[in-house]
Design an enzyme around this catalytic site. Structure first.
Site, PDB file in Angstrom:
ATOM      1  N   ARG A 265       0.861  -1.185   0.000  1.00  0.00           N
ATOM      2  CA  ARG A 265       0.000   0.000   0.000  1.00  0.00           C
ATOM      3  C   ARG A 265       0.900   1.240   0.000  1.00  0.00           C
ATOM      4  O   ARG A 265       1.928   1.287   0.674  1.00  0.00           O
ATOM      5  CB  ARG A 265      -0.886   0.041   1.248  1.00  0.00           C
ATOM      6  CG  ARG A 265      -2.057  -0.927   1.211  1.00  0.00           C
ATOM      7  CD  ARG A 265      -3.128  -0.529   0.178  1.00  0.00           C
ATOM      8  NE  ARG A 265      -4.265  -1.435   0.167  1.00  0.00           N
ATOM      9  CZ  ARG A 265      -4.393  -2.507  -0.630  1.00  0.00           C
ATOM     10  NH1 ARG A 265      -3.432  -2.833  -1.473  1.00  0.00           N
ATOM     11  NH2 ARG A 265      -5.480  -3.250  -0.579  1.00  0.00           N
TER      12      ARG A 265
ATOM     13  N   HIS B 256      -0.583  -0.097  -9.795  1.00  0.00           N
ATOM     14  CA  HIS B 256      -1.269  -1.002  -8.856  1.00  0.00           C
ATOM     15  C   HIS B 256      -1.752  -2.273  -9.580  1.00  0.00           C
ATOM     16  O   HIS B 256      -2.955  -2.567  -9.610  1.00  0.00           O
ATOM     17  CB  HIS B 256      -2.456  -0.286  -8.179  1.00  0.00           C
ATOM     18  CG  HIS B 256      -2.901  -0.955  -6.897  1.00  0.00           C
ATOM     19  ND1 HIS B 256      -3.277  -0.257  -5.779  1.00  0.00           N
ATOM     20  CD2 HIS B 256      -3.040  -2.268  -6.578  1.00  0.00           C
ATOM     21  CE1 HIS B 256      -3.641  -1.116  -4.821  1.00  0.00           C
ATOM     22  NE2 HIS B 256      -3.504  -2.340  -5.288  1.00  0.00           N
TER      23      HIS B 256
HETATM   24  P1  NDP Z   1      -1.490 -11.446   5.196  1.00  0.00           P
HETATM   25  O1  NDP Z   1      -2.475 -10.932   6.203  1.00  0.00           O
HETATM   26  O2  NDP Z   1      -1.544 -12.876   4.817  1.00  0.00           O
HETATM   27  O3  NDP Z   1      -0.009 -11.142   5.716  1.00  0.00           O
HETATM   28  C1  NDP Z   1       0.332  -9.967   6.365  1.00  0.00           C
HETATM   29  C2  NDP Z   1       1.728 -10.119   6.937  1.00  0.00           C
HETATM   30  O4  NDP Z   1       2.131  -8.856   7.478  1.00  0.00           O
HETATM   31  C3  NDP Z   1       1.808 -11.141   8.079  1.00  0.00           C
HETATM   32  O5  NDP Z   1       3.010 -11.870   8.012  1.00  0.00           O
HETATM   33  C4  NDP Z   1       1.808 -10.251   9.313  1.00  0.00           C
HETATM   34  O6  NDP Z   1       2.479 -10.789  10.443  1.00  0.00           O
HETATM   35  C5  NDP Z   1       2.593  -9.051   8.810  1.00  0.00           C
HETATM   36  N1  NDP Z   1       2.324  -7.870   9.648  1.00  0.00           N
HETATM   37  C6  NDP Z   1       1.152  -7.216   9.797  1.00  0.00           C
HETATM   38  N2  NDP Z   1       1.306  -6.190  10.672  1.00  0.00           N
HETATM   39  C7  NDP Z   1       2.593  -6.221  11.059  1.00  0.00           C
HETATM   40  C8  NDP Z   1       3.355  -5.438  11.942  1.00  0.00           C
HETATM   41  N3  NDP Z   1       2.821  -4.406  12.633  1.00  0.00           N
HETATM   42  N4  NDP Z   1       4.664  -5.749  12.124  1.00  0.00           N
HETATM   43  C9  NDP Z   1       5.216  -6.809  11.462  1.00  0.00           C
HETATM   44  N5  NDP Z   1       4.537  -7.594  10.589  1.00  0.00           N
HETATM   45  C10 NDP Z   1       3.243  -7.301  10.399  1.00  0.00           C
HETATM   46  O7  NDP Z   1      -1.653 -10.517   3.902  1.00  0.00           O
HETATM   47  P2  NDP Z   1      -1.361 -10.868   2.361  1.00  0.00           P
HETATM   48  O8  NDP Z   1      -0.003 -11.469   2.278  1.00  0.00           O
HETATM   49  O9  NDP Z   1      -2.484 -11.605   1.774  1.00  0.00           O
HETATM   50  O10 NDP Z   1      -1.379  -9.392   1.725  1.00  0.00           O
HETATM   51  C11 NDP Z   1      -0.499  -8.388   2.191  1.00  0.00           C
HETATM   52  C12 NDP Z   1      -0.919  -7.031   1.635  1.00  0.00           C
HETATM   53  O11 NDP Z   1      -0.602  -6.937   0.256  1.00  0.00           O
HETATM   54  C13 NDP Z   1      -2.420  -6.728   1.668  1.00  0.00           C
HETATM   55  O12 NDP Z   1      -2.808  -6.294   2.957  1.00  0.00           O
HETATM   56  C14 NDP Z   1      -2.570  -5.650   0.621  1.00  0.00           C
HETATM   57  O13 NDP Z   1      -2.462  -4.376   1.203  1.00  0.00           O
HETATM   58  C15 NDP Z   1      -1.378  -5.886  -0.311  1.00  0.00           C
HETATM   59  N6  NDP Z   1      -1.803  -6.304  -1.649  1.00  0.00           N
HETATM   60  C16 NDP Z   1      -1.423  -5.538  -2.726  1.00  0.00           C
HETATM   61  C17 NDP Z   1      -1.780  -5.910  -3.997  1.00  0.00           C
HETATM   62  C18 NDP Z   1      -1.338  -5.128  -5.193  1.00  0.00           C
HETATM   63  O14 NDP Z   1      -1.770  -5.401  -6.295  1.00  0.00           O
HETATM   64  N7  NDP Z   1      -0.458  -4.161  -5.047  1.00  0.00           N
HETATM   65  C19 NDP Z   1      -2.591  -7.115  -4.248  1.00  0.00           C
HETATM   66  C20 NDP Z   1      -2.904  -7.854  -3.061  1.00  0.00           C
HETATM   67  C21 NDP Z   1      -2.529  -7.444  -1.808  1.00  0.00           C
HETATM   68  P3  NDP Z   1       1.976 -12.159  11.146  1.00  0.00           P
HETATM   69  O15 NDP Z   1       2.423 -13.243  10.179  1.00  0.00           O
HETATM   70  O16 NDP Z   1       2.708 -12.194  12.419  1.00  0.00           O
HETATM   71  O17 NDP Z   1       0.484 -12.054  11.266  1.00  0.00           O
HETATM   72  C1  OXD Z   2      -5.724  -6.126  -2.837  1.00  0.00           C
HETATM   73  C2  OXD Z   2      -5.302  -5.263  -3.938  1.00  0.00           C
HETATM   74  O1  OXD Z   2      -5.626  -5.754  -1.672  1.00  0.00           O
HETATM   75  O2  OXD Z   2      -5.582  -5.601  -5.106  1.00  0.00           O
HETATM   76  O3  OXD Z   2      -6.183  -7.257  -3.140  1.00  0.00           O
HETATM   77  O4  OXD Z   2      -4.644  -4.238  -3.698  1.00  0.00           O
END
Ligand code: NDP
Ligand code: OXD
Length: 308
Positions: free
Chosen positions: A223, A271
């Protein structure tokens, strides 16, 4: 089944989404939400207006047509309303190919070779040891772990940072705020795959980016609000960072005239690093609706206190 599903995806033609849901759940009534619509059992949404939530008071769950729920969590939501996010649904492999492409482009100096080729200039640059390019992935969730797996295939050292400890084979794990400095110091190519939460907003700033290894490279595919854009530019211009590949921005679409468009060390994409795939997403959502109706648990339930 007697279920009513309401689709709310403002600005997008609902026709294929409605057709897809009707094909997968033939006994359900599936309609596109409009103000004053009948109450539904399930919402299937992306960035719905507050009015959707305020009017749809009988929802058993809301399915987010995306992995990130930051926009949904900006709304005033009933306390017990279950939110379910997309859990991979075809995005993880796209994210892995995007990050590997950005990594290879930087590590193998392909951009320099493209410029050389356009100038008709033949110059071989010395190979660089991949051990000097440790890749650090912030966010070791569904997408981060898939990226880690892909990067490891090419023998780069891989580090991961998460909130709780994550034991991922072949990845040197770091967790929590207390380990962030050590993770950054062990990273030359930083991949950001964190969700946007109050804890992670602006996490990529001068203080953290300065701790990366010299000539570090930043890949933000999560993001835009995770990154302080002026701090990134200042650190590139001072030479501490070698550059960045950015798929997400503080404000989207990226404003005309924004320095990222033309900066020679910054690559931008609109994006698209992992796009929502309609059929995979609908299959996942329909499967979870059926599971919930049978009282089963499903993956991807959002923990609203954590913010993801
Ligand atoms: P998940 O919820 O599966 O993973 C999130 C990870 O971030 C976890 O490992 C979590 O830790 C870690 N995390 C969250 N908060 C913290 C923190 N404060 N400190 C350290 N680690 C933290 O999400 P996804 O992998 O499915 O997706 C990640 C992000 O990717 C989405 O939220 C979205 O914003 C973005 N995205 C972007 C896209 C694009 O096209 N650009 C498409 C899809 C997603 P823990 O393992 O300990 O819970
Ligand atoms: C998502 C994205 O969060 O597309 O899935 O950004």
């Amino acid at each position: 089944m007697g279920l009513h599903i309401s689709l709310c995806h403002p600005g997008v033609d609902p026709t294929p989404w409605l057709a897809g849901l009707r094909a997968l759940l033939p006994k359900a009534v599936v309609s596109a939400w409009e103000p004053g619509a009948e109450p539904a059992d399930y919402g299937v949404v992306w960035a719905p207006p507050q009015q959707f939530i305020d009017e749809q008071l009988q929802l058993k769950a809301v399915f987010n047509i995306g992995a990130g729920v930051d926009k949904l969590l900006q709304l005033r939501l009933p306390v017990g309303l279950r939110l379910v996010r997309l859990d991979d649904a075809g995005m993880a492999v796209q994210m892995a190919e995007y990050v590997c492409h950005a990594l290879f482009r930087h590590y193998r100096a392909f951009e320099t070779y493209e410029q050389q080729a356009r100038a008709g200039y033949w110059l071989q640059r010395p190979p660089r040891p991949r051990a000097d390019f440790p890749v650090g992935i912030m966010g070791m969730g569904v997408l981060g772990q898939r990226v880690a797996q892909a990067v490891q295939q090419f023998d780069f050292p891989v580090r991961g940072w998460s909130r709780a400890p994550r034991d991922v084979p072949g990845v040197q794990g770091f967790h929590g705020v207390g380990a962030l400095d050590a993770f950054l110091a062990a990273t030359r190519v930083l991949v950001c795959l964190l969700p946007l939460t109050p804890d992670t907003r602006n996490i990529l700033c001068r203080a953290t980016l300065s701790r990366l290894q010299p000539a570090a490279y930043v890949i933000n595919v999560a993001r835009g609000a995770l990154l302080v854009e002026d701090d990134l530019l200042a650190l590139i211009d001072s030479g501490h960072l070698a550059g960045a590949t950015l798929d997400v921005f503080q404000s989207e679409p990226l404003a005309p005239g924004h320095p990222f468009w033309t900066h020679p060390c910054v690559q931008v994409t609109p994006h698209v690093s992992a796009q929502t795939l309609e059929s995979d997403s609908l299959a996942q959502i329909a499967g979870k609706i059926l599971a919930l109706e049978q009282g089963q648990s499903v993956a991807g339930i959002v923990d609203r206190t954590r913010g993801y």
